[in-house]
Write a protein that holds these residues in place. Sequence first.
Motif, short mmCIF file in Angstrom:
data_model
loop_
_atom_site.label_atom_id
_atom_site.label_comp_id
_atom_site.label_asym_id
_atom_site.label_seq_id
_atom_site.Cartn_x
_atom_site.Cartn_y
_atom_site.Cartn_z
N LEU A 1 0.01 3.19 15.77
CA LEU A 1 1.06 2.42 15.57
C LEU A 1 0.50 1.05 14.83
O LEU A 1 1.08 0.57 14.08
N SER A 2 -0.93 0.66 15.36
CA SER A 2 -1.30 -0.59 15.00
C SER A 2 -2.32 -0.48 13.91
O SER A 2 -2.68 -1.43 13.38
N THR A 3 -3.03 0.84 13.65
CA THR A 3 -4.33 0.65 12.76
C THR A 3 -3.84 1.17 11.53
O THR A 3 -3.63 2.47 11.47
N GLY A 4 -4.15 0.47 10.46
CA GLY A 4 -4.13 0.97 9.16
C GLY A 4 -5.11 0.28 8.42
O GLY A 4 -6.12 -0.24 9.05
N THR A 5 -5.29 1.02 7.03
CA THR A 5 -6.42 0.23 6.11
C THR A 5 -5.96 -0.10 4.98
O THR A 5 -4.84 0.10 4.60
N HIS B 1 0.02 -5.08 9.74
CA HIS B 1 -0.64 -6.08 9.48
C HIS B 1 -0.92 -6.33 7.97
O HIS B 1 -0.96 -5.34 7.01
N PRO B 2 -0.49 -7.73 7.48
CA PRO B 2 -0.60 -7.85 5.84
C PRO B 2 -1.75 -7.36 5.37
O PRO B 2 -2.84 -7.51 5.95
N GLY B 3 -1.97 -6.69 4.30
CA GLY B 3 -3.01 -6.32 3.50
C GLY B 3 -3.16 -4.58 3.53
O GLY B 3 -3.85 -4.01 3.08
N ASP B 4 -2.65 -4.25 4.79
CA ASP B 4 -2.62 -2.68 4.95
C ASP B 4 -2.20 -2.11 3.86
O ASP B 4 -0.87 -2.09 3.88
#
Length: 306
Positions: free
Chosen positions: A302-306, A195-198
């Motif tokens: 795999l999908s969750t970042g901050t 996700h862009p911005g993570d």
Amino acid sequence: MSINRIDHAAIRVKDLGEALEWYEGVLDLIVLDRNADRALLTCGGDEADITLINGGQAVESFAFGVDHGDDLDAIMSRLNNSGVEYSRYKDADRPGHGEILGFDLPSGHHMEFVVADGARTAGVTNFTSDGSARPTDIDHINILGDLNPREFAEFMKMVLGFKLSIALTIAGNWAGSWLRASKLDHDIAYMQAIHPGDRLHHIAFAMEDGNHYFRLSDRLVENGHRWEWGPGRHMAGGTYGTTKGFGTNTFAYVLDPTGNRNEFSGGMDEMDDDASVVNDTSPEKLPEFMNGWSYGIPETFLSTGT
């Protein structure tokens, strides 16, 4: 020039009080200082391992330790030769740190090198538990960004002198790079953000052994929490046995109240200076590398970042 391991990280949290309920109340980290805007915590000792900053999420900065001020001079020379802007300063608000050299990586992350204030050496990881569930130290960091992981690795190697441990490729395209300044498997990892911005995948804390995981697992359950994934053992770089070779550290992951991921890591192998591995895999085979103890990877990992 001597570069050690990570010594400090600053992360943003959506609500400082709620975050302290996790880091102090559940993980049992010790608050060194706190005001309305931030809290400084340690796994033990008088130096800050992690700073929680009120408002937002993800990583604000991270610092690797060096032995002496002369090491900062050598890094400054490398940055000058590569045209990288930097500043050298002291932060009286951060216990355990003397001089600090800060600059932005090509990925946009703010990195620092620090000299310890006092008798200790910055960036030397403590792996000895006091018998509680509390992690022993900050251990490594895994960051996310839009920059190609190969470009990130080249900067870390050519400008800062880090060594490539693992390059993970999918159909020949770099998906992530794991690098080390010490002899241990990895000290920093960088992966392409989904996700862009993570900006952050996880901050890792050190664990002594399997019994340490048992104690922390029980403490999580007693406080109404569950692991996101693990405990398990990575097999990301291929092995010469269960605990030898790249990518064989133990792990367990959990999300803090903001959604910043914490890893609890142990048992990294030591590597020769010139050792590295490139692993080409596929989404179907990825679980085999990521956990040698069981099958499957949680979708959130795999999908969750901050």
